[in-house]
Design a protein around this motif. Structure first.
Motif, PDB file in Angstrom:
ATOM      1  N   ALA A   1      -2.977   5.555   2.675  1.00 41.09           N
ATOM      2  CA  ALA A   1      -1.985   4.587   2.191  1.00 41.09           C
ATOM      3  C   ALA A   1      -1.672   3.440   3.132  1.00 41.09           C
ATOM      4  CB  ALA A   1      -0.677   5.328   1.878  1.00 41.09           C
ATOM      5  N   GLY A   2      -2.349   3.295   4.257  1.00 40.60           N
ATOM      6  CA  GLY A   2      -1.864   2.402   5.300  1.00 40.60           C
ATOM      7  C   GLY A   2      -2.525   1.056   5.451  1.00 40.60           C
ATOM      8  N   LEU A   3      -3.425   0.659   4.557  1.00 38.56           N
ATOM      9  CA  LEU A   3      -4.165  -0.591   4.732  1.00 38.56           C
ATOM     10  C   LEU A   3      -3.345  -1.804   4.332  1.00 38.56           C
ATOM     11  CD1 LEU A   3      -6.900  -2.031   5.331  1.00 38.56           C
ATOM     12  CD2 LEU A   3      -7.473  -1.675   2.919  1.00 38.56           C
ATOM     13  N   TRP A   4      -3.274  -2.788   5.221  1.00 36.10           N
ATOM     14  CA  TRP A   4      -2.767  -4.131   4.910  1.00 36.10           C
ATOM     15  C   TRP A   4      -3.978  -5.036   4.720  1.00 36.10           C
ATOM     16  CZ3 TRP A   4       2.001  -6.046   3.927  1.00 36.10           C
ATOM     17  CH2 TRP A   4       3.120  -5.278   4.303  1.00 36.10           C
ATOM     18  N   THR A   5      -3.997  -5.815   3.629  1.00 36.22           N
ATOM     19  CA  THR A   5      -5.192  -6.596   3.337  1.00 36.22           C
ATOM     20  C   THR A   5      -4.877  -7.714   2.352  1.00 36.22           C
ATOM     21  OG1 THR A   5      -7.528  -6.403   2.677  1.00 36.22           O
ATOM     22  CG2 THR A   5      -5.934  -5.075   1.456  1.00 36.22           C
TER      23      THR A   5
END
Length: 583
Positions: free
Chosen positions: A258-262
Motif C-alpha cells: 500500500a505504500g507507493l507514491w506515484t
C-alpha cells in the motif's frame, strides 16, 4: 485498499487519428471529466493513456487541496494504494531470478527477523512466495487503514504480529495454503519482510534500485513518509464523504501492499514495461519467461501480483488501489500496447471510474475490445408522479453494501447515490421496473425488496433496509439508555484499537473489521436525535458476520452539517455495523 478482479482493459490496438480529430477528442474528454468531477465532488484527477506502447496523453484536472487551490498537474503525486502490490511483486520476482528467493519454497526459510507462525493449516502445505503474490497463501488481513501523520508508524514486525500501536490484527494463516483465493494485503506485508531480510536493504531503497529506477519511474517512491521536497508535490486525500484526511494523507509501513507514491505517467511506464518484457524487450527487471508467469492466472484471477483476465487479443491485466483519501485504477492489454491509468485524490464508490474508462475506449478508438452492451433504458415511460418517492430508500445490495435510491430531479425515475452524491440515473420502464440509462442494469420493486438485474439472466434480491432518513422527523427516543450504549460503541469505533476490543456492545465481526479507528464519518458526531427503527428480522441481511435484526435511524447534528446515522443491531442488541448518510 481495494481490488477487483475484472477491471481489465480488453483492448489491443488503436486506429490512427488525424491531428484535428485528436484535439477534438481531448476537448470532449476535458468536458466529460469536468462534468464527472463536478457531479462527484472530486478535487483532483490525473490520467495517462497508452497506445501502441507509448504514452499519448497525460493530463490532469482540479486542485491538490481546498486550502492552497494549487492545480493538479501530471507531476502531482498520488498514493497508489493496492497498485503498490503488482509493482512491489516485480522486486520479489527479480530476487527469484537472482537466486535469492524461491517461488515455491517455504517462506520461513528466507525470513529471519520474523517467521510465519506455524499451526495445523501449515502442517502439510506451506506459505510460499507464489501463494503470497497470488493471494492463495491462506493469510489474513485484507487491507490497511494506515496511520495518522501526527502519530507515526509502528515497526513492520509489530504490524505482522498485530501488537500496539499497530491498528490491524496479527497476520496469520487461518486456512490451508493453496486451498482458496482470498485477497490479503497481509501476505504482501510478509513478502516485504522477506525482501528486507534477504537483501539487508530498506524496502524503498531496494525498490528504487531494482524496479523504479531501471523502468524510469522517476516520480515514484515507496518512502514513508515522503521527504519534504516530494511531500510538496502531493495531492491531499479526501474521504468518501469528501472530508479531508487529517494531515493530507496517511502513513503506510505496509509499503509493499500500500505504500507507493506515484503519478499516472509513471504507472503507465510500468504497464508499458510489462508489455515490453512480455514481448521479449523491456529493461531486464524480470525476464520474458518470468513476465509470462507474472501474467498467468495462478488462482482466482490473480497472476503473481497482478490481476489478469481475457483470452486471445482481449487478454488484459490490471489492478486498482485505495488508500485513505486516494483511489486509482490501472488497466492494460497484454499484447496490444494499450492501457489507461486514472488517479484521484478521493475515495469514491461510484461508477465514475468505469464511465471514464468506457468514454476513453470509445473516443480513442481502441479496437478488439468487446462492444459495450446497450443501456437498459434510453427514454422514460410515463408513470404516476408519486411512485419514485414511494420506492426511494436504502436497500441491501450485498453484505456491507447498501444501495441508496432517491427520486430523480426530472421526476421520471430514480437516482442512485454513492457516498451521498448522484451516481446513476434509472429511468422508468413501467410502474415497477426502472433501468439504467448507461448500462444493462435494472431494478424491479416488490413489497419488501427490489430485484437487481445487472445482466440477463442473473438477478438477486436486495431487501429494503429503511426509508430515506431525511424523510423522517425527530420524535421522542423510546430507549435513551440503548442510544447511550450505541453512542459509546461508536465513539470506541472512532478511536479504534483497545477501545474497540473492550467495548461489550459490538459484535466480534465489527470489532475485527472496524477496529482501525480514525473514522472520519464518526468524527465530531454531535447530538443524536431519534427518528425511528425498522424491523429486519428474517430479511437475511448480514453485516460483518452478524445477522441484522433491526436498524435504528438517528439524525446527527454537528456544528458543520446535518447528517443521518443508520445503526445495524443483532437480535441481542449488539452493534454490527453503521452507515452515515446525507439523505
Amino acid at each position: 485498499m481495494r481490488f477487483t478482479r475484472a477491471l481489465l482493459l480488453a483492448a489491443c490496438c488503436a486506429i490512427p487519428i488525424p491531428l484535428g480529430a485528436q484535439a477534438s477528442r481531448v476537448d470532449s474528454l476535458d468536458a466529460f471529466v469536468r462534468a464527472q468531477m463536478a457531479q462527484r465532488q472530486i478535487r483532483g484527477l490525473s490520467l495517462a493513456i497508452i497506445q501502441n506502447g507509448k504514452i499519448v496523453l497525460a493530463k490532469a484536472w482540479g486542485v491538490t487541496d481546498d486550502g492552497s487551490h494549487a492545480p493538479v498537474t501530471p507531476a502531482t503525486l498520488f498514493q497508489a494504494g493496492s497498485i503498490s502490490k503488482p509493482v512491489s511483486a516485480l522486486g520479489a520476482l527479480h530476487l527469484v531470478e537472482a537466486g535469492k528467493l524461491s517461488l515455491d519454497a517455504d517462506v520461513n526459510g528466507y525470513l529471519t527477523t520474523w517467521k510465519v507462525p506455524g499451526n495445523s493449516f501449515t502442517a502439510t502445505e506451506k506459505v510460499t512466495l507464489r501463494r503470497l503474490l497470488s493471494h492463495s497463501a491462506g493469510m489474513t488481513v485484507h487491507g490497511f487503514p494506515g496511520y495518522d501523520v501526527s502519530v507515526g508508524m509502528p515497526p513492520l514486525v509489530q504490524v505482522l504480529d498485530g501488537t500496539p500501536p499497530a491498528n490491524t490484527p496479527a497476520i496469520r494463516v487461518d486456512t490451508t495454503p493453496g486451498a482458496i483465493w482470498r485477497y490479503s494485503g497481509g501476505g504482501f506485508t510478509v513478502m516485504q519482510q522477506m525482501v528486507i531480510d534477504v537483501t539487508g536493504q530498506p524496502f524503498p531503497r531496494f525498490m528504487q534500485e531494482t524496479v523504479l529506477g531501471p523502468i524510469g519511474m522517476t516520480a515514484s517512491s515507496f518512502e514513508q513518509p515522503q521527504p519534504p521536497a516530494r511531500a510538496a508535490l502531493t495531492a491531499a486525500g479526501y474521504y468518501a464523504d469528501r472530508t479531508p484526511v487529517r494531515g493530507r494523507w496517511h502513513l503506510y509501513p505496509e509499503m509493499a501492499p500500500a505504500g507507493l507514491w506515484t503519478t499516472p505517467t509513471d504507472l503507465a511506464k510500468f504497464a508499458i514495461e510489462i508489455q515490453e518484457t512480455y514481448a521479449g524487450r523491456g529493461h531486464g527487471v524480470i525476464s520474458p519467461a518470468m513476465a509470462k508467469q507474472y501474467l498467468t492466472e495462478q488462482k482466482g484471477g490473480s497472476g503473481l501480483g497482478m490481476g489478469v483476465g481475457g483470452v486471445g487479443a482481449a487478454r488484459g491485466f490490471g489492478h486498482n488501489g485505495r488508500d485513505e483519501g486516494f483511489d486509482a485504477n490501472l488497466v492494460a492489454s497484454v499484447e496490444g500496447g494499450d492501457g489507461l491509468v486514472v488517479m484521484i485524490d478521493a475515495n469514491d464508490n461510484s461508477l465514475m471510474m468505469g464511465r471514464l474508462q468506457s468514454f476513453i475506449l470509445r473516443t480513442w478508438n481502441f479496437t478488439n475490445h468487446p462492444p459495450e452492451p446497450p443501456a437498459s433504458a434510453v427514454t422514460a415511460a410515463p408513470i404516476a408522479p408519486a411512485l419514485p418517492a414511494r420506492y426511494a430508500g436504502y436497500y441491501e445490495a450485498a453484505e456491507n453494501n447498501m444501495l441508496a435510491l432517491v427520486p430523480s430531479s426530472a421526476g421520471n425515475g430514480l437516482q442512485t447515490l454513492a457516498d451521498g452524491l448522484p451516481d446513476e440515473t434509472l429511468l422508468a420502464i413501467d410502474s415497477i421496473t426502472f433501468g439504467s440509462n448507461e448500462r444493462p442494469f435494472r431494478v424491479r420493486f416488490g413489497r419488501d425488496a427490489v430485484t437487481l438485474r445487472p445482466g440477463e439472466p442473473r438477478e438477486r434480491k436486495a431487501p429494503r433496509v429503511a426509508p430515506l432518513a431525511g424523510s423522517l422527523k425527530p420524535v421522542s427516543d423510546p430507549d435513551p439508555a440503548r442510544s447511550s450504549r450505541i453512542t459509546a460503541a461508536l465513539e470506541a469505533v472512532a478511536k479504534g484499537g483497545t477501545a474497540v476490543a473492550e467495548t461489550p456492545d459490538l459484535t466480534p465481526g465489527a470489532k475485527q473489521d472496524l477496529g482501525g479507528g480514525d473514522n472520519s464519518a464518526l468524527a465530531g458526531m454531535g447530538t443524536l436525535s431519534w427518528l425511528g427503527q425498522e424491523d429486519l428480522s428474517g430479511s437475511g441481511i448480514h453485516r460483518h458476520g452478524g445477522e441484522v435484526a433491526r436498524v435504528l435511524l438517528y439524525r446527527i447534528q454537528t456544528k458543520a452539517s446535518q447528517r443521518y446515522l443508520l445503526v445495524h443491531l443483532t437480535d441481542s442488541g449488539a452493534v454490527t455495523d453503521y452507515d452515515v448518510v446525507d439523505r
